[in-house]
Design a protein around this motif. Structure first.
Motif, PDB file in Angstrom:
ATOM      1  N   GLU A 160      24.089 -23.056  12.643  1.00 18.80           N
ATOM      2  CA  GLU A 160      25.227 -22.152  12.790  1.00 18.80           C
ATOM      3  C   GLU A 160      26.335 -22.478  11.795  1.00 18.80           C
ATOM      4  N   LYS A 169      40.642 -18.302  15.765  1.00 18.97           N
ATOM      5  CA  LYS A 169      41.089 -19.647  16.148  1.00 18.97           C
ATOM      6  C   LYS A 169      42.531 -19.630  16.654  1.00 18.97           C
ATOM      7  N   GLY A 207      36.172 -22.682  12.017  1.00 22.58           N
ATOM      8  CA  GLY A 207      35.587 -21.348  11.903  1.00 22.58           C
ATOM      9  C   GLY A 207      36.135 -20.663  10.674  1.00 22.58           C
ATOM     10  N   VAL A 208      35.467 -19.598  10.257  1.00 24.52           N
ATOM     11  CA  VAL A 208      35.917 -18.898   9.054  1.00 24.52           C
ATOM     12  C   VAL A 208      37.225 -18.155   9.344  1.00 24.52           C
ATOM     13  N   ASN A 209      37.855 -17.643   8.291  1.00 23.36           N
ATOM     14  CA  ASN A 209      39.073 -16.864   8.475  1.00 23.36           C
ATOM     15  C   ASN A 209      38.795 -15.665   9.380  1.00 23.36           C
ATOM     16  N   ALA A 218      38.177 -15.779  12.523  1.00 25.32           N
ATOM     17  CA  ALA A 218      37.235 -16.101  13.595  1.00 25.32           C
ATOM     18  C   ALA A 218      37.913 -16.092  14.960  1.00 25.32           C
ATOM     19  N   SER A 264      27.783 -20.113   8.850  1.00 24.51           N
ATOM     20  CA  SER A 264      29.194 -19.733   8.810  1.00 24.51           C
ATOM     21  C   SER A 264      29.841 -20.051   7.471  1.00 24.51           C
ATOM     22  N   ASN A 274      33.343 -18.206  16.164  1.00 19.64           N
ATOM     23  CA  ASN A 274      33.510 -16.949  15.453  1.00 19.64           C
ATOM     24  C   ASN A 274      33.410 -15.868  16.521  1.00 19.64           C
ATOM     25  N   LYS A 275      34.545 -15.480  17.053  1.00 21.98           N
ATOM     26  CA  LYS A 275      34.660 -14.566  18.205  1.00 21.98           C
ATOM     27  C   LYS A 275      34.202 -15.243  19.504  1.00 21.98           C
TER      28      LYS A 275
END
Lengths: 245, 280
Positions: free
Chosen positions: A235, A50, A44-46, A48, A239, A218-219
């Protein structure tokens, strides 16, 4: 190869995990399963969520939802052993602590400054051997390279042998060779010891090569499946590649 | 005190020097032989945890401890000293772990308030001079009873160490990591600061508020320059502490200077020597 590990654990169910910080929602209703003998990568992106998710599984932060452990037959297990290798060990590099000291203090109460437990000394030799760090035993922690520290951390997280191993970007900022060595050890643990592994990683090449399952978050969970499935999904593109096309 | 008689006799035999003729020097030597390892041991962890400033504040709070004892009319000042020292240690640790303000600011606020309060109470009516001994300490006036107390504290610390050392070391490497391994970080940290508070308060009359922190921090700081693992760190710290304590005491006798100051000077010299030979 046995299809079961020490406690017969087979599945870790993560259900409806939600985390709030003040008004911000960091995670909402995240659900997925982790299986023994499989490496599940969380991508996931920064920002998100994780690392927040890993901390919820470790029960280090307050969260909604449940994390439960099940055997092959679907019976619940109360407690399992979880090993954790943090993203980056922030410590005082001038501290006079040898690799041997570090390995021992996680295992025994007999103080490393007085006398050392002979049996444990042998056991840590084996543990260090397993991650290819035996020759570092007498070095001070502060002189190790990033990759070496991560492998020592891994060796230390393997006692007592965990049923679930959690890795938070275990080798970010580590050179190629160090990273390869690290993942060979992980692969070995997964297949020979039937450990469930959850790993956060930014390195999609590594994820593709070593992960059995990939979960894009992402959340909340955006997409899950094999690496190919996730990487080719809409998706995923939204992202990571948003704005590139 | 029959036992003290035997110990004095032994000292007379093994140390045939003129300074040993004085009873106060014998007592001082015995006190040093106990205080030095105490400081050397606790210092290793205090330095690991970057608590040099914390222990300084703790030393300063001794003045308030004495003042409280006077106010409350407690006969034996060690009781009020320890009670206030432990309280102070726990409060600082709690505020430091809770708050957002940087820890040196928090500690500084506590330290200055404590010393001001102590001075305020003790100087009321202009009678501070009789307490000024606490500032520089006087190891030469240590009594056999105090030496016995200090020995008990040393044994206590050694026992404590053998139970909690590994946990403390793991916490000092990384708190979160220790917590993830199931170590109760707050509990162990509190036990440690209580131990430091007790040791500081038992030694403060001999060593003095101004110098106590040097005794705690310097041996470990010097040992850190040369040690490569936990064991050599601890032993080097204790050896340096003992060596400087004894040479400082004897030197002070011959050149007629303050014992505490001479010991700290010796520690300073050893620190710089080890610093030069620091392994890289």
């Amino acid at each position: 190869m046995s299809s079961q590990n020490g406690c017969g654990l087979c599945k870790i169910s993560i259900k409806d995990i939600g985390v709030k910080k003040g008004k911000d929602v960091l995670l909402s209703s995240v659900s997925f399963d982790l299986f023994c003998g499989q490496l599940t990568a969380l991508i996931g992106v920064n920002g998100a969520g994780k690392t927040t998710l890993l901390k919820s599984i470790l029960n280090e932060i307050k969260h909604d939802g449940t994390v439960s452990f099940h055997t092959h037959h679907g019976e619940k297990i109360e407690n399992i052993t979880i090993g954790y290798v943090p993203q980056h060990l922030d410590f005082d590099r001038s501290a006079p602590v040898s690799v041997e000291d570090f390995m021992l203090i996680g295992r025994t109460n007999s103080p490393v400054c007085f006398k050392k437990d002979k049996k444990q000394l042998k056991a840590i030799d084996e543990a260090l051997e397993m991650v290819g760090c035996l020759e570092l035993k007498n070095k001070t922690l502060g002189v190790l390279s990033g990759g070496e520290i991560q492998r020592v951390m891994l060796a230390s997280a393997l006692y007592p042998l965990p049923e679930l191993l959690i890795l938070d970007e275990p080798v970010s900022g580590v050179d190629m060779k160090g990273s390869e060595k690290f993942y060979e050890v992980i692969k070995n643990l997964k297949t020979n010891y039937h450990i469930a592994i959850a790993m956060v990683s930014h390195d999609l090449g590594i994820v593709k090569e070593y992960a059995d399952n990939v979960i894009l978050i992402n959340k909340s969970v955006l997409k899950s499946g094999s690496a190919e499935e996730v990487f080719s999904s809409k998706e995923f593109k939204e992202s990571f590649l948003y704005g590139l096309e | 005190m029959k036992m003290m008689g035997y110990i004095y006799d032994i000292l007379n035999v093994i140390l045939p020097f003129s300074w040993v003729d004085y009873k106060f020097m014998k007592n001082a030597l015995l006190a040093i032989i106990i205080i030095a390892p105490l400081m050397g041991i606790l210092g290793t962890m205090a330095v690991n945890n970057k608590m040099a400033f914390f222990s300084d504040a703790l030393g300063h709070s001794a003045l308030t401890g004495v003042a409280l004892g006077v106010l409350l009319g407690i006969e034996n000042e060690i009781i009020s000293l320890i009670a206030f020292g432990v309280l102070m240690a726990l409060i600082i640790t709690r505020v430091k772990n809770k708050g957002n303000a940087s820890s040196d600011t928090v500690i500084s606020v506590f330290s200055s308030t404590a010393i001001a309060l102590g001075l305020l109470v003790l100087s009321y009516g202009g009678g501070f001079s009789k307490y000024s001994a606490y500032l520089v300490g006087d190891i030469l006036s240590v009594t056999p009873g105090e030496i016995l107390c200090l020995s008990a504290v040393l044994i206590g610390v050694l026992v404590l160490w053998s139970f909690i050392y590994n946990k403390l070391l793991l916490i000092s490497i990384n708190r979160e990591l220790a917590a993830s391994r199931g170590v109760k970080t707050v509990l162990y940290e509190n036990i440690f600061v209580i131990a430091v508070a007790v040791v500081v308060m038992f030694s403060i009359k001999s060593v003095g508020i101004l110098l106590i922190n040097s005794l705690l921090i310097l041996p470990a700081a010097a040992a850190r320059n040369v040690a490569k693992n936990s064991r050599s760190y601890l032993y080097t710290s204790v050896v340096i502490s003992l060596f400087c304590g004894i040479t400082g005491l004897i030197t002070s006798f011959y050149i007629n200077t303050s014992a505490g100051a001479t010991i700290v000077m010796a520690l300073g010299v050893v620190f710089f020597v080890t610093y030069i030979f620091k392994k890289k």
